[in-house]
Motif scaffolding. Structure first.
Motif, PDB file in Angstrom:
ATOM      1  N   ARG A  25      30.611  49.292  43.647  1.00 44.84           N
ATOM      2  CA  ARG A  25      32.070  49.242  43.760  1.00 44.84           C
ATOM      3  C   ARG A  25      32.503  47.930  44.421  1.00 44.84           C
ATOM      4  O   ARG A  25      33.460  47.280  43.995  1.00 44.84           O
ATOM      5  CB  ARG A  25      32.579  50.448  44.541  1.00 44.84           C
ATOM      6  CG  ARG A  25      34.076  50.582  44.544  1.00 44.84           C
ATOM      7  CD  ARG A  25      34.588  51.896  45.131  1.00 44.84           C
ATOM      8  NE  ARG A  25      33.820  52.396  46.262  1.00 44.84           N
ATOM      9  CZ  ARG A  25      33.047  53.482  46.217  1.00 44.84           C
ATOM     10  NH1 ARG A  25      32.923  54.169  45.099  1.00 44.84           N
ATOM     11  NH2 ARG A  25      32.402  53.894  47.287  1.00 44.84           N
ATOM     12  N   GLU A  28      31.960  45.066  41.892  1.00 44.07           N
ATOM     13  CA  GLU A  28      33.038  45.085  40.894  1.00 44.07           C
ATOM     14  C   GLU A  28      34.341  44.549  41.474  1.00 44.07           C
ATOM     15  O   GLU A  28      35.061  43.793  40.812  1.00 44.07           O
ATOM     16  CB  GLU A  28      33.256  46.503  40.368  1.00 44.07           C
ATOM     17  CG  GLU A  28      32.137  46.994  39.494  1.00 44.07           C
ATOM     18  CD  GLU A  28      32.249  48.459  39.129  1.00 44.07           C
ATOM     19  OE1 GLU A  28      31.580  48.859  38.165  1.00 44.07           O
ATOM     20  OE2 GLU A  28      33.005  49.207  39.797  1.00 44.07           O
ATOM     21  N   HIS A  29      34.644  44.924  42.704  1.00 40.95           N
ATOM     22  CA  HIS A  29      35.871  44.466  43.353  1.00 40.95           C
ATOM     23  C   HIS A  29      35.896  42.942  43.459  1.00 40.95           C
ATOM     24  O   HIS A  29      36.878  42.295  43.074  1.00 40.95           O
ATOM     25  CB  HIS A  29      35.988  45.097  44.747  1.00 40.95           C
ATOM     26  CG  HIS A  29      37.056  44.506  45.591  1.00 40.95           C
ATOM     27  ND1 HIS A  29      38.395  44.800  45.414  1.00 40.95           N
ATOM     28  CD2 HIS A  29      36.989  43.621  46.612  1.00 40.95           C
ATOM     29  CE1 HIS A  29      39.100  44.112  46.300  1.00 40.95           C
ATOM     30  NE2 HIS A  29      38.269  43.404  47.035  1.00 40.95           N
ATOM     31  N   LEU A  31      33.960  40.687  41.885  1.00 43.04           N
ATOM     32  CA  LEU A  31      33.935  40.047  40.566  1.00 43.04           C
ATOM     33  C   LEU A  31      35.316  40.078  39.924  1.00 43.04           C
ATOM     34  O   LEU A  31      35.733  39.107  39.283  1.00 43.04           O
ATOM     35  CB  LEU A  31      32.925  40.742  39.645  1.00 43.04           C
ATOM     36  CG  LEU A  31      31.468  40.407  39.869  1.00 43.04           C
ATOM     37  CD1 LEU A  31      30.591  41.252  38.949  1.00 43.04           C
ATOM     38  CD2 LEU A  31      31.191  38.931  39.656  1.00 43.04           C
ATOM     39  N   ASN A  32      36.041  41.177  40.107  1.00 48.25           N
ATOM     40  CA  ASN A  32      37.389  41.277  39.553  1.00 48.25           C
ATOM     41  C   ASN A  32      38.303  40.202  40.137  1.00 48.25           C
ATOM     42  O   ASN A  32      39.100  39.599  39.413  1.00 48.25           O
ATOM     43  CB  ASN A  32      37.970  42.667  39.807  1.00 48.25           C
ATOM     44  CG  ASN A  32      39.314  42.833  39.151  1.00 48.25           C
ATOM     45  OD1 ASN A  32      39.448  42.668  37.940  1.00 48.25           O
ATOM     46  ND2 ASN A  32      40.326  43.152  39.942  1.00 48.25           N
ATOM     47  N   CYS A  35      37.475  37.056  38.343  1.00 47.06           N
ATOM     48  CA  CYS A  35      37.900  37.119  36.942  1.00 47.06           C
ATOM     49  C   CYS A  35      39.417  37.033  36.782  1.00 47.06           C
ATOM     50  O   CYS A  35      39.905  36.566  35.758  1.00 47.06           O
ATOM     51  CB  CYS A  35      37.386  38.403  36.286  1.00 47.06           C
ATOM     52  SG  CYS A  35      35.607  38.394  36.006  1.00 47.06           S
ATOM     53  N   VAL A  36      40.161  37.480  37.768  1.00 47.47           N
ATOM     54  CA  VAL A  36      41.620  37.418  37.712  1.00 47.47           C
ATOM     55  C   VAL A  36      42.117  36.034  38.120  1.00 47.47           C
ATOM     56  O   VAL A  36      42.979  35.444  37.461  1.00 47.47           O
ATOM     57  CB  VAL A  36      42.255  38.511  38.606  1.00 47.47           C
ATOM     58  CG1 VAL A  36      43.738  38.285  38.809  1.00 47.47           C
ATOM     59  CG2 VAL A  36      42.004  39.887  38.010  1.00 47.47           C
TER      60      VAL A  36
END
Length: 64
Positions: A25, A28-29, A31-32, A35-36
């Motif tokens: 989790r 993912e946080h 990496l997001n 990516c944003v």
């Protein structure tokens, strides 16, 4: 819910699957965030908020 580096984990060694899920989790946080921010900031300087978020992500992956 934001994720804070160094915060107490939700799961401990008594719940190894929970620890793995927590770790994923967090990955993912962060990496997001990357990516944003990356496509949004193309061709311009990062805002203070973006720079802080990217620095937190990089710190996580460096020390993770």
């Amino acid at each position: 819910m934001g994720i804070q580096i160094g915060a107490k984990p939700d799961s401990g060694f008594e719940d190894p699957i929970g620890m793995l899920a927590d770790c994923h989790r967090r990955i993912e946080h962060f990496l997001n965030i990357l990516c944003v921010v990356a496509p949004r900031a193309q061709g311009r300087s990062l805002s203070d908020e973006e720079a802080t978020a990217v620095q937190a992500a990089l710190q996580y992956f460096r020390s993770g």
